[in-house]
Motif scaffolding. Structure first.
Motif, short mmCIF file in Angstrom:
data_model
loop_
_atom_site.label_atom_id
_atom_site.label_comp_id
_atom_site.label_asym_id
_atom_site.label_seq_id
_atom_site.Cartn_x
_atom_site.Cartn_y
_atom_site.Cartn_z
N LYS A 161 -12.74 8.86 7.75
CA LYS A 161 -14.13 8.44 7.58
C LYS A 161 -14.27 7.31 6.56
O LYS A 161 -14.93 6.31 6.83
N THR A 162 -13.65 7.45 5.41
CA THR A 162 -13.76 6.42 4.37
C THR A 162 -13.17 5.10 4.84
O THR A 162 -13.73 4.03 4.57
N ALA A 163 -12.06 5.16 5.57
CA ALA A 163 -11.44 3.94 6.09
C ALA A 163 -12.36 3.28 7.12
O ALA A 163 -12.53 2.06 7.12
N ARG A 164 -12.95 4.09 7.98
CA ARG A 164 -13.86 3.55 9.00
C ARG A 164 -15.07 2.89 8.35
O ARG A 164 -15.44 1.77 8.68
N GLU A 165 -15.67 3.59 7.40
CA GLU A 165 -16.86 3.06 6.72
C GLU A 165 -16.56 1.80 5.92
O GLU A 165 -17.43 0.95 5.74
N SER A 166 -15.31 1.67 5.45
CA SER A 166 -14.91 0.50 4.67
C SER A 166 -14.36 -0.62 5.53
O SER A 166 -13.98 -1.67 5.01
N GLY A 167 -14.28 -0.38 6.85
CA GLY A 167 -13.77 -1.42 7.76
C GLY A 167 -12.26 -1.62 7.67
O GLY A 167 -11.75 -2.68 8.01
N ILE A 168 -11.55 -0.60 7.23
CA ILE A 168 -10.10 -0.70 7.07
C ILE A 168 -9.40 -0.44 8.40
O ILE A 168 -9.65 0.57 9.05
N GLU A 169 -8.55 -1.36 8.80
CA GLU A 169 -7.72 -1.23 10.00
C GLU A 169 -6.26 -1.38 9.58
O GLU A 169 -5.96 -1.87 8.49
N GLY A 170 -5.37 -1.00 10.46
CA GLY A 170 -3.96 -1.22 10.17
C GLY A 170 -3.07 -0.22 10.87
O GLY A 170 -3.50 0.48 11.79
N LYS A 171 -1.84 -0.19 10.42
CA LYS A 171 -0.89 0.74 11.02
C LYS A 171 -0.06 1.41 9.94
O LYS A 171 0.09 0.92 8.83
N VAL A 172 0.46 2.56 10.34
CA VAL A 172 1.39 3.32 9.51
C VAL A 172 2.58 3.61 10.40
O VAL A 172 2.42 4.16 11.49
N ILE A 173 3.76 3.21 9.96
CA ILE A 173 4.97 3.51 10.73
C ILE A 173 5.85 4.38 9.84
O ILE A 173 6.18 4.01 8.71
N LEU A 174 6.20 5.55 10.39
CA LEU A 174 7.00 6.51 9.64
C LEU A 174 8.35 6.73 10.29
O LEU A 174 8.49 6.68 11.51
N ARG A 175 9.34 6.98 9.47
CA ARG A 175 10.67 7.40 9.93
C ARG A 175 10.71 8.89 9.66
O ARG A 175 10.69 9.33 8.50
N ILE A 176 10.73 9.68 10.72
CA ILE A 176 10.60 11.13 10.62
C ILE A 176 11.93 11.80 10.96
O ILE A 176 12.54 11.50 11.98
N LYS A 177 12.32 12.71 10.09
CA LYS A 177 13.53 13.50 10.36
C LYS A 177 13.12 14.76 11.11
O LYS A 177 12.28 15.53 10.65
N VAL A 178 13.71 14.93 12.29
CA VAL A 178 13.44 16.09 13.13
C VAL A 178 14.65 17.01 13.01
O VAL A 178 15.79 16.58 13.25
N ASP A 179 14.43 18.27 12.64
CA ASP A 179 15.57 19.18 12.49
C ASP A 179 16.05 19.65 13.86
O ASP A 179 15.46 19.32 14.90
N LYS A 180 17.11 20.43 13.88
CA LYS A 180 17.71 20.82 15.16
C LYS A 180 16.86 21.83 15.93
O LYS A 180 17.11 22.09 17.09
N GLY B 63 13.64 21.14 16.26
CA GLY B 63 12.57 20.29 16.78
C GLY B 63 11.35 20.24 15.89
O GLY B 63 10.29 19.81 16.31
N SER B 64 11.51 20.65 14.64
CA SER B 64 10.40 20.62 13.69
C SER B 64 10.52 19.44 12.75
O SER B 64 11.61 18.97 12.47
N TYR B 65 9.36 19.00 12.26
CA TYR B 65 9.32 17.97 11.22
C TYR B 65 10.05 18.50 10.00
O TYR B 65 9.88 19.64 9.59
N SER B 66 10.88 17.65 9.40
CA SER B 66 11.64 18.05 8.22
C SER B 66 11.23 17.22 7.00
O SER B 66 10.97 17.77 5.94
N GLU B 67 11.22 15.92 7.15
CA GLU B 67 10.84 15.00 6.07
C GLU B 67 10.52 13.65 6.69
O GLU B 67 10.74 13.45 7.87
N HIS B 68 10.03 12.73 5.85
CA HIS B 68 9.74 11.40 6.38
C HIS B 68 9.86 10.35 5.30
O HIS B 68 9.87 10.65 4.11
N LYS B 69 9.93 9.11 5.76
CA LYS B 69 9.92 7.93 4.91
C LYS B 69 8.87 6.99 5.49
O LYS B 69 8.76 6.86 6.70
#
Length: 142
Positions: free
Chosen positions: A69-88, A90-96
């Motif tokens: 909501k705050t980003a929308r109201e402030s007109g903020i656009e962009g992207k977030v790209i994450l490197r996600i570690k998936v454990d064996k 199939g669950s999220y483990s950590e990210h960068k």
């Protein structure tokens, strides 16, 4: 004056180079695992597998993230790209965070990451941990 023939250097330099590489590679070798212990290979960030992880609920996670909501109201656009570690499993483990155009967008995505599930990566039919990149884009509509 007598000239020296250095043609043997063409043979010696590659041999010395290979020898030094092998020597230093041996110096960095980790301690050998006791044969009674199970061998667990290290998961490298850039390993190769036969099947990469496939997100099973990414659409639902994107809906839960929505547009902060705050980003929308402030007109903020962009992207977030994450490197996600998936454990064996199939669950999220950590990210960068690889790319973050704004902290509000990043925080909204990171809050939902623990809910993200995958079909795990497989190598030779065995599930293995694996890193995968996932982009999240935020674009305001007129």
């Amino acid at each position: 004056m007598k000239t020296m023939n250095y043609s043997w250097l063409g043979f010696l330099i590659p041999v010395l180079t290979v020898s030094l590489c092998l020597f230093f590679a041996g110096c960095n070798e980790e301690a050998k695992v006791d044969s009674k212990e199970a061998y667990q290979p290290k998961m490298e960030e850039h390993q190769m597998v036969e099947e990469i992880p496939v997100p099973t609920n990414l659409l639902e996670i994107r809906k839960e993230i929505g547009y902060p909501k705050t980003a929308r109201e402030s007109g903020i656009e962009g992207k977030v790209i994450l490197r996600i570690k998936v454990d064996k499993e199939g669950s999220y483990s950590e990210h960068k965070v690889l790319v973050s155009d704004h902290i509000l967008l990043q925080e909204a995505v990171e809050a939902q990451l623990p809910k993200l599930t995958f079909e795990p990566a497989k190598d030779k039919g065995v599930a293995v941990p694996f890193w995968v990149n996932i982009p999240f884009s935020f674009k305001l509509l007129d």
